[in-house]
Design a protein around this motif. Sequence first.
Motif, PDB file in Angstrom:
ATOM      1  N   THR A  48     -19.730 -18.074   4.518  1.00 25.80           N
ATOM      2  CA  THR A  48     -19.556 -19.185   5.457  1.00 25.80           C
ATOM      3  C   THR A  48     -20.790 -20.074   5.462  1.00 25.80           C
ATOM      4  OG1 THR A  48     -20.470 -17.893   7.300  1.00 25.80           O
ATOM      5  CG2 THR A  48     -18.094 -17.760   6.924  1.00 25.80           C
ATOM      6  N   ASP A  49     -20.607 -21.282   5.953  1.00 28.60           N
ATOM      7  CA  ASP A  49     -21.727 -22.208   6.105  1.00 28.60           C
ATOM      8  C   ASP A  49     -22.597 -21.777   7.284  1.00 28.60           C
ATOM      9  OD1 ASP A  49     -20.825 -23.816   4.017  1.00 28.60           O
ATOM     10  OD2 ASP A  49     -19.568 -25.012   5.357  1.00 28.60           O
ATOM     11  N   ASN A  95     -24.962 -17.085   9.233  1.00 29.96           N
ATOM     12  CA  ASN A  95     -23.865 -17.242   8.286  1.00 29.96           C
ATOM     13  C   ASN A  95     -23.643 -15.960   7.493  1.00 29.96           C
ATOM     14  OD1 ASN A  95     -26.419 -18.114   6.832  1.00 29.96           O
ATOM     15  ND2 ASN A  95     -24.991 -18.096   5.107  1.00 29.96           N
TER      16      ASN A  95
END
Length: 305
Positions: A48-49, A95
């Motif tokens: 994920t970012d 993240n």
Amino acid sequence: MKSNNREISHQTETVEALAKEISRIAQNAGDYTTAIPELTIHRRNNATDPMPCIYGFGLGVVARGGKQVLLGDEVFNYGPGRSLLTTIDLPVVSNVTVATLAAPFLGLLLTIDPRTIVQLAAEMDLTQAPKERLYRAISIGELEPLVLDALIRLVRLLDEPKLIAQVAPLIRREIAVRLLAGSHGPMLRHLVAAGSPSQQIARAVAWIKLNFSHALHGDELAAKAHMSPSTFRQHFRGVTGMSPLQYQKQLRLQEARQLMLRQNLDAGSAGVRVGYESVSQFSREYARLFGAPPLRDIQRLRLAP
């Protein structure tokens, strides 16, 4: 050497057992609340970012995959069988770094009641950490086997809903006891040690959290902590990884984001609500933290799966 290999093998098997229990509940990507209010389960099928968020007092555990947490300029990476403990509310950037559809990220978060830590620390005969030493309010450590075992029992307890109210508090208390006696113990004991710098900073953090929309006067906070302004700033940065003003700013921006997302406030109204006098300044600082101006960021969040 054989003994060490057996221990490593047992730890790996136990971590995988926790991963299986988590995946049984979290069959799709997402965040799952549970019948145990303090316990949440998390699954991601891909990396994920980085996302700014607030970590409260709790224990984060990775059972599969990998995660990264940024606190100020410091980077914390942890993977299977390791835990991240935070002892005060901290604005971080988090993240998932390792996750695939075939091998998803699996983790859990257990919120800890600081009053339980204070009570148990007073009851347990443990060596006190030196008061003059500062501990960062976030630490990563290997999960002790018995803490891991207790976490597995806590997740499995979700299959026995009629017993949760009576048994979950016992397991959570056991986990708190083992954390105090284990590798995270010195940091926890220092936090509750009367008169320690960490305790004074924790109180200042709690005050800022309740009053973040008001102007911040560092000298007054320092006086409340019985420190000189320079010593207070040094200790505050040592514990939280940022200055008091940076901490306040992140709280304001996080709260404004939630107001726009949940109450449909426009950027100007949200900025004023959290203490900004200038809408343009609010928008600039918001975009710097979240990577996009308020309107675009909120639209992006609402479109996210």
